[in-house]
Design a protein around this motif. Structure first.
Motif, mmCIF file in Angstrom:
data_model
loop_
_atom_site.group_PDB
_atom_site.id
_atom_site.type_symbol
_atom_site.label_atom_id
_atom_site.label_comp_id
_atom_site.label_asym_id
_atom_site.label_seq_id
_atom_site.Cartn_x
_atom_site.Cartn_y
_atom_site.Cartn_z
ATOM 1 N N LEU A 79 0.806 -1.228 0.000
ATOM 2 C CA LEU A 79 0.000 0.000 0.000
ATOM 3 C C LEU A 79 0.839 1.279 0.000
ATOM 4 C CD1 LEU A 79 -3.009 -0.972 2.288
ATOM 5 C CD2 LEU A 79 -2.937 -0.746 -0.208
ATOM 6 N N PRO A 80 1.962 1.354 0.727
ATOM 7 C CA PRO A 80 2.775 2.576 0.638
ATOM 8 C C PRO A 80 3.274 2.875 -0.780
ATOM 9 C CG PRO A 80 3.417 1.296 2.561
ATOM 10 C CD PRO A 80 2.477 0.431 1.767
ATOM 11 N N ARG A 96 -0.452 3.402 -3.194
ATOM 12 C CA ARG A 96 -1.316 4.564 -2.946
ATOM 13 C C ARG A 96 -0.972 5.748 -3.859
ATOM 14 N NH1 ARG A 96 -3.584 3.573 2.375
ATOM 15 N NH2 ARG A 96 -5.085 1.934 1.892
ATOM 16 N N PRO A 97 0.296 6.114 -4.011
ATOM 17 C CA PRO A 97 0.610 7.222 -4.930
ATOM 18 C C PRO A 97 0.769 6.794 -6.397
ATOM 19 C CG PRO A 97 2.610 6.547 -3.784
ATOM 20 C CD PRO A 97 1.483 5.715 -3.225
ATOM 21 N N ASN A 98 0.630 5.504 -6.661
ATOM 22 C CA ASN A 98 0.861 4.970 -8.004
ATOM 23 C C ASN A 98 -0.189 5.453 -8.998
ATOM 24 O OD1 ASN A 98 1.592 2.987 -10.142
ATOM 25 N ND2 ASN A 98 -0.303 1.996 -9.479
ATOM 26 N N ARG A 103 -8.248 0.273 -1.742
ATOM 27 C CA ARG A 103 -7.605 0.968 -2.868
ATOM 28 C C ARG A 103 -6.269 0.307 -3.235
ATOM 29 N NH1 ARG A 103 -9.485 5.829 -4.437
ATOM 30 N NH2 ARG A 103 -7.411 6.626 -4.962
ATOM 31 N N PHE A 104 -6.346 -0.984 -3.529
ATOM 32 C CA PHE A 104 -5.163 -1.772 -3.907
ATOM 33 C C PHE A 104 -5.199 -2.049 -5.407
ATOM 34 C CE2 PHE A 104 -2.551 -5.388 -4.643
ATOM 35 C CZ PHE A 104 -1.652 -5.535 -3.601
ATOM 36 N N THR A 140 -6.817 -2.095 -9.245
ATOM 37 C CA THR A 140 -7.696 -1.302 -10.095
ATOM 38 C C THR A 140 -8.636 -2.192 -10.886
ATOM 39 O OG1 THR A 140 -5.699 0.017 -10.500
ATOM 40 C CG2 THR A 140 -7.691 0.661 -11.688
ATOM 41 N N LEU A 155 -10.272 4.378 -8.706
ATOM 42 C CA LEU A 155 -8.839 4.283 -9.009
ATOM 43 C C LEU A 155 -8.590 4.411 -10.499
ATOM 44 C CD1 LEU A 155 -7.187 1.485 -6.803
ATOM 45 C CD2 LEU A 155 -6.722 3.932 -6.812
#
Length: 323
Positions: free
Chosen positions: A230-231, A234-236, A253-254, A256, A303
């Motif tokens: 997730l770290p 998340r900004p991906n 939110r992992f 899409t 997403l």
């Protein structure tokens, strides 16, 4: 003799001439399903029942962690099946059951339902065949490409050494679709930082257009998801394709885009395999297996809007859209 008597005699003669099934006229042969305790397995059983209809007798016995060989012996004795349908999770136990029947009656045919997408071979069981319903990577990628408005040429994936053969197979299949699979191996004892570094390397420096997440309980443990995946995700801003429904989630939110087995359709395919076995007198062709034909496609729209543009016909191709 009267005309009525002649007619009755003809009818009785025709009944006597009817073929016998399993030793008793009109008796239906039995399909025994060893069903794990899961909603997915229940949906598969529904598909099997719908496909088989009333042509064969279907008996279901639920299995769990405490199910023993003696339990299987009892299930088989109670139902006298021509074919037994099991899941990969029960394969080792069923093998022990087969060994316990040495010198006994002919073993029933076996269909193994395999949901692991990294194991795609025939089972090591006597008189058995396999239906692989774990979604292959190349299937996921081709379905992702079909909804994207942008090119999909390079896709990243991380894997452990034990999945090497499967990844090599998927590389070759992806190449046939003009997709390069950029695979990075990680040690199962890798630290959270090391896994994050590999993921960042793929997404930021690897020049990939998307990330495919392999179903792997070790790499996707709850701790690793929270501390490594997730770290990075998340900004991906690139699409992430997954094969587990739990990873396509508006709160998490992992993933899409998800491509999953259609469990009812998988069950129907098993039903067809049962009929094919019946036509061969319940004998399995050596080292035989099939791949599932149907999948479900799910998109997490919140997403997707952040990561890519959709083709105009994309929504028509999806089974579910999560907002």
């Amino acid at each position: 003799m009267s005309k009525w008597s002649l007619s009755m005699a003809a009818i009785l003669a025709s009944l006597v001439a009817l073929p016998m099934v399993s030793g008793v006229a009109g008796e239906l042969e039995t399909v025994l399903i060893l069903q794990p305790e899961s909603s997915d397995a229940e949906m598969s059983v529904l598909g099997i029942r719908e496909e088989i209809g009333g042509e064969l007798r279907v008996k279901v016995r639920v299995t769990h962690a405490k199910t023993t060989v003696r339990d299987l012996q009892r299930f088989v004795a109670e139902t006298s099946p021509s074919v037994v349908v099991i899941h990969r999770s029960n394969e080792r136990l069923y093998r022990q059951f087969q060994l316990s029947r040495v010198g006994g009656k002919r073993l029933p045919a076996t269909i193994v339902m395999n949901g692991e997408n990294t194991v795609r071979s025939a089972a090591e069981l006597s008189n058995s065949t396999v239906l692989n319903y774990g979604v292959a990577g190349v299937t996921s990628l081709v379905n992702l490409r079909s909804i994207l408005h942008q090119p999909l040429k390079r896709v990243g994936v991380v894997y452990r050494a034990e999945s090497k053969d499967y990844i090599q197979e998927q590389k070759q299949l992806a190449a046939q679709e003009k997709i390069e699979l950029v695979a990075k191996v990680v040690d199962e004892n890798a630290t959270d930082t090391e896994l994050r570094d590999v993921l960042n390397g793929l997404l930021k420096e690897g020049g990939v257009d998307a990330l495919w997440v392999l179903n792997d309980d070790v790499l996707l443990s709850s701790n690793r998801v929270a501390n490594s995946w997730l770290p990075v995700l998340r900004p991906n801003k690139k699409p992430v394709v997954v094969n587990s429904p739990t990873l396509v989630n508006a709160k998490l939110r992992f993933g899409t885009f998800g491509v999953f087995p259609d469990h009812v359709a998988v069950g129907a395919q098993v039903g067809n395999m049962v009929f094919e076995l019946r036509d061969r007198d319940w004998r399995v062709e050596e080292n035989s297996f099939e791949d599932a034909l149907s999948v479900r496609k799910v998109l997490l729209m919140s997403l997707a809007k952040e990561q890519f543009a959709l083709r105009m016909d994309a929504l028509a191709q999806l089974d579910q859209v999560i907002q």
